[in-house]
Design an enzyme around this catalytic site. Structure first.
Site, PDB file in Angstrom:
ATOM      1  N   GLU A  61      38.401  38.469  14.606  1.00 20.91           N
ATOM      2  CA  GLU A  61      38.580  39.929  14.671  1.00 20.91           C
ATOM      3  C   GLU A  61      37.419  40.460  15.481  1.00 20.91           C
ATOM      4  OE1 GLU A  61      40.965  41.740  13.666  1.00 20.91           O
ATOM      5  OE2 GLU A  61      42.058  40.507  12.244  1.00 20.91           O
ATOM      6  N   LEU A  62      37.672  40.837  16.735  1.00 21.43           N
ATOM      7  CA  LEU A  62      36.560  41.118  17.648  1.00 21.43           C
ATOM      8  C   LEU A  62      36.478  42.603  18.037  1.00 21.43           C
ATOM      9  CD1 LEU A  62      37.051  37.883  19.786  1.00 21.43           C
ATOM     10  CD2 LEU A  62      35.705  38.179  17.698  1.00 21.43           C
TER      11      LEU A  62
ATOM     12  N   GLU B  79      32.418  49.311  24.857  1.00 21.34           N
ATOM     13  CA  GLU B  79      32.529  49.748  23.460  1.00 21.34           C
ATOM     14  C   GLU B  79      31.197  50.381  23.051  1.00 21.34           C
ATOM     15  OE1 GLU B  79      32.539  46.592  20.531  1.00 21.34           O
ATOM     16  OE2 GLU B  79      33.706  47.810  19.140  1.00 21.34           O
TER      17      GLU B  79
ATOM     18  N   LYS C 285      28.728  34.145   5.288  1.00 21.21           N
ATOM     19  CA  LYS C 285      27.441  34.576   5.844  1.00 21.21           C
ATOM     20  C   LYS C 285      27.575  36.014   6.322  1.00 21.21           C
ATOM     21  CE  LYS C 285      25.559  34.687   9.834  1.00 21.21           C
ATOM     22  NZ  LYS C 285      24.801  35.957   9.646  1.00 21.21           N
TER      23      LYS C 285
ATOM     24  N   CYS D  18      35.068  49.213  14.429  1.00 18.46           N
ATOM     25  CA  CYS D  18      35.831  48.549  15.491  1.00 18.46           C
ATOM     26  C   CYS D  18      37.040  49.387  15.874  1.00 18.46           C
ATOM     27  CB  CYS D  18      36.261  47.170  15.026  1.00 18.46           C
ATOM     28  SG  CYS D  18      37.203  47.198  13.489  1.00 18.46           S
TER      29      CYS D  18
END
Ligand code: NAD
Length: 495
Positions: A251-252, A389, A178, A287
């Protein structure tokens, strides 16, 4: 894949080996010209997601038994199709995302690079190991896990999807992917190209937002979740996965520090250009971009002066489809507003904001989600612009006193994705060893220093598990040990 050009590009889901047409479609706007539609993507339902998971579950029964050579050949054919359409895919990606052409081309290149790495290494990484000695015989097998739900974000929609597809399928898993609604078109084309080479149900793609995402992360038949996205979404996903103890790779977010030691040469123009790129590639929406800059106080003033010079040369903001453009618009309105909010807060706190780069066409600039890249000077170490961030074209530059202070500031975050240390190589290497991060780069940063042969991922709240390298490939298998010990009894069992 059909023509891209300026016509809106419509994509569909792909379920059980077929294009799956659903009634409702949503428009994806072109972020560089918001009155233009880049394309349409299907708003799939939770029922569609269930259907895709069911087909992946059915396909897994036979796909898990296939020979590695068969899997490799199919993947190679998929990769070749992507290479044959690289130009069209690059243009479509640029149009739906807003990243300039060279940047979109770079994403295609990284995607292909890792898929080829996975193909070249699949035999070696996943092969059964048999050991036999005086203690007996043991067999270590790498078994596929089952149905994998892959969920990817908008900033690198292709790379962050294909890096999941290739190892998962080569290991014998099946998948439902998705992508993000903010960049759904190119990734769908690429997924179709790969999926067509595999048996029905092995690779499926559905679209939607959180509701479809929730189904993909809570359905009983899903055995693994491979997710890339924000830390808060990662927390929801981990909770959803807990119910049936699903395997997760997360994976953040990252708030990556860059440290400039006193021996960093501010007059090295090539290095300064790399610094600017490490802040503003993809408009800072990566990121692993340098998001907090710490500069030794003895070189701070000169650093800022040289930085501004280099930035004004490299940052050319405008139409992403023009060759000379290096920074396009922000990808979406929410993100633009969030970055503006951080800058508003900085202004209120009295920090200095300096605008960088050149806009070639002020009229065009007004048509999309554009903003000038900026640096923020004089911010407090715990201010919002430093602690959050930004994920956009702005970055704070701060001072530090000595190495220990720099290390303390760099590690003062709940996040720990990548990081960089700039200066004399051995000195930088020494400091790097103390940074809490999954990756630290010396004298470079962001994608400039990425090596797909090595594991990539975060520590602390930047994630769990790794992608890329052998370690990333092993995230898609469970180990299964078969032991035939020479001595089958414990030596001290009473007879
Ligand atoms: P996001 O977390 O908002 O969305 C990511 C994906 O999750 C999208 O496909 C979204 O539709 C889906 N989603 C949303 N809610 C969900 C739910 N409850 N359950 C399941 N799926 C759900 O992230 P984004 O805004 O698309 O991307 C930006 C973030 O991603 C940044 O924080 C960035 O640092 C991070 N990121 C991390 C990496 C990495 O490798 N660590 C790489 C790229 C981006």
């Amino acid at each position: 894949m059909t023509a891209t050009g300026k016509e809106p590009h419509t994509v569909e889901a792909y379920i059980n080996g077929e294009i799956y047409r659903s009634g409702e479609h949503e428009a994806r706007e072109n972020p560089a010209k918001t009155d233009e539609t880049a394309g349409y993507w299907p708003l799939n339902s939770v029922e569609d997601a269930k259907r895709a998971i069911g087909s992946a579950d059915e396909a897994f029964k036979s796909w898990r038994k296939t020979e590695m050579q068969d899997r490799i050949e199919r993947m190679q054919k998929g990769i070749q199709k992507i290479k044959d359409k690289q130009q069209e895919l690059t243009e479509l990606l640029s149009r739906e995302h807003g990243k300039p052409l060279y940047d979109a081309e770079g994403e295609l290149t990284v995607s292909i690079m890792f898929m080829e790495y996975a193909v070249e290494n699949a035999e070696r990484v996943y092969k059964e190991e048999i050991n036999e000695d005086e203690n007996g015989k043991s067999v270590l097998r790498h078994e596929p896990i089952g149905v994998v739900s892959a969920i990817s974000p908008w900033n690198y929609p292709l790379a962050l999807s294909t890096e999941k597809i290739a190892p998962a399928l080569l290991a014998g898993n099946t998948m439902v992917l998705k992508p993000s609604p903010m960049a759904p078109l190119t990734v769908t084309e690429v997924t179709h190209m790969i999926a067509e080479e595999f048996p029905a149900g092995v690779l499926n793609i559905v679209h939607g937002d959180a509701d479809v995402g929730v189904e993909l992360t809570s359905n009983d038949k899903v055995r693994k979740i491979a997710f890339t996205g924000g830390t808060n979404t990662g927390k929801h996903i981990m909770k959803a996965a807990a119910e049936t103890i699903k395997n997760v790779t997360l994976e953040l977010g990252g708030n990556d520090p860059a440290i400039f030691l006193e021996d960093f040469d501010v007059n090295d123009e090539a290095a300064m250009r790399r610094v600017v790129i490490s802040n503003f590639l993809t408009g800072g929406q990566i990121c692993m971009i340098a998001k907090r800059m710490y500069v030794h106080e003895s070189i701070y003033d000169q650093f800022v002066e040289k930085y501004i010079e280099a930035a004004n040369k490299w940052l050319r903001i405008g139409d992403p489809t023009k060759k000379e453009t290096t920074v396009g618009p922000v990808n979406n309105k929410n993100q633009l507003e969030f970055v503006r909010e951080l800058l508003e807060d900085s202004k209120k706190q009295g920090y200095e904001i300096k605008q960088l780069g050149k806009v070639d066409d002020e009229e065009f600039f007004k048509k999309g989600y554009f903003m000038y890249p900026t640096i923020v000077l004089g911010a407090d170490y715990d201010s919002r612009i430093v602690a959050e961030e930004q994920f956009g074209p702005t970055v704070p530059i701060l001072k530090f006193k000595d190495d220990e202070h720099a290390i303390e500031l760099a590690n003062d975050s709940e996040l720990g994705l990548t990081s960089s240390v700039w200066g004399e190589e051995e000195h930088a290497l020494g400091v790097s060893r103390h940074i809490e991060a999954g990756v630290t780069m010396v004298n470079t940063a962001a994608i400039q220093g990425l090596d797909v042969r090595y594991p990539f991922g975060g520590v602390k709240q930047s994630g769990i598990g790794r992608e890329y390298g052998k370690e990333g490939m092993l995230e898609y298998v469970d180990s299964h040990v078969i032991n035939i010990p020479a001595a089958k009894d414990l030596p001290n069992i009473p007879k």
